[in-house]
Every structure is written in C-alpha cells, then in structure tokens.
Design a protein around this motif. Structure first.
Motif, PDB file in Angstrom:
ATOM      1  N   GLN A  75       0.826  -1.132  -0.043  1.00 59.64           N
ATOM      2  CA  GLN A  75      -0.013   0.045   0.148  1.00 59.64           C
ATOM      3  C   GLN A  75       0.890   1.290  -0.070  1.00 59.64           C
ATOM      4  N   ARG A  79       0.424   3.938  -2.918  1.00 58.89           N
ATOM      5  CA  ARG A  79       0.043   5.427  -2.486  1.00 58.89           C
ATOM      6  C   ARG A  79       1.102   6.413  -2.962  1.00 58.89           C
ATOM      7  N   GLU A  83       0.277   9.201  -5.793  1.00 59.62           N
ATOM      8  CA  GLU A  83       0.434  10.511  -5.470  1.00 59.62           C
ATOM      9  C   GLU A  83       1.272  11.300  -6.675  1.00 59.62           C
ATOM     10  N   VAL A 120      -6.674   7.087  -3.209  1.00 58.92           N
ATOM     11  CA  VAL A 120      -5.701   7.253  -2.118  1.00 58.92           C
ATOM     12  C   VAL A 120      -6.640   7.043  -0.852  1.00 58.92           C
TER      13      VAL A 120
END
Length: 124
Positions: A75, A79, A83, A120
């Motif tokens: 994760q 993430r 981003e 997210v």
C-alpha cells in the motif's frame, strides 16, 4: 443474499481501484495524442508541453499497470505512485491550458488526478 459490510467495502475498494486505472488509461491516451500533435520545432513552449504530455502518458500507464496487478499488496508503494500520478496529471493539465485543441487532454488529466485522490482516500 445481500453482501456484508466487509464485502461492500471490498466491492467499493475494487470499484475505486478500477475507476482510477480506467482514468489513468484515458489520461495516458489523451496525453500521448496531444504530445504527438505538437511539432518539436525547438521552441520552449511547445517542447515543454510535448515533454509533459509524454511524461504524463508514461506515469499514467505505469500507474494503471500497477493497479491492474492482482498481487499488488504494498500500500505504501501504491500510495506513492498515486500521489506521483496525481501531481504529474495536475502539472500536465496546467501545461495544456491555453493550447489549441488541448482541452480534452487537460480534462482527462484533471479527471485522473481526482480518481487518484479518491483512491488514495479509499486506501485509508
């Protein structure tokens, strides 16, 4: 039989993941098309937009492939990729503003950035 809360959460998670991957695919396609339509005539403006379009297409494609992997369990890595994709998409949308015929690509970039933000949030 109605799904349990945990099943509903899983369905929602998978739907968000799919929506993000689909937005990334659309953005990659739009950016690649936009980049291919600009002449590399050496002037700074068109060349910057062309490079930004290529970068955005590559980042979105990579993000989509990552989201498509069944065994993607990291994760933190997901993430970070999301981003990065969001930031590149927003930069690309800004770069496309004001260029004739670039509205579709800018909109695809913004939609992808929103999908990344939403996913997210789904990661928790």
């Amino acid at each position: 039989m109605t799904p349990t809360t945990s099943e509903q959460e899983l369905y929602r998670f998978l739907e968000d993941r799919f929506a993000c991957a689909q937005a990334c695919t659309e953005c990659a396609r739009a950016c690649a098309v936009r980049a291919s339509l600009l002449d590399a005539d050496g002037t700074e403006g068109p060349e910057r937009v062309r490079r930004q379009g290529i970068l955005c297409a590559e980042v979105c494609d990579t993000t989509c492939r990552m989201l498509s992997e069944q065994n993607c369990q990291d994760q933190t890595g997901v993430r970070i990729q999301l981003e990065w994709c969001r930031a590149v998409c927003l930069d690309s949308a800004e770069a496309f503003e004001g260029w004739s015929g670039a509205r579709t690509a800018a909109e695809a970039c913004r939609a992808c950035a929103r999908a990344c933000t939403d996913f997210v949030a789904a990661l928790g």
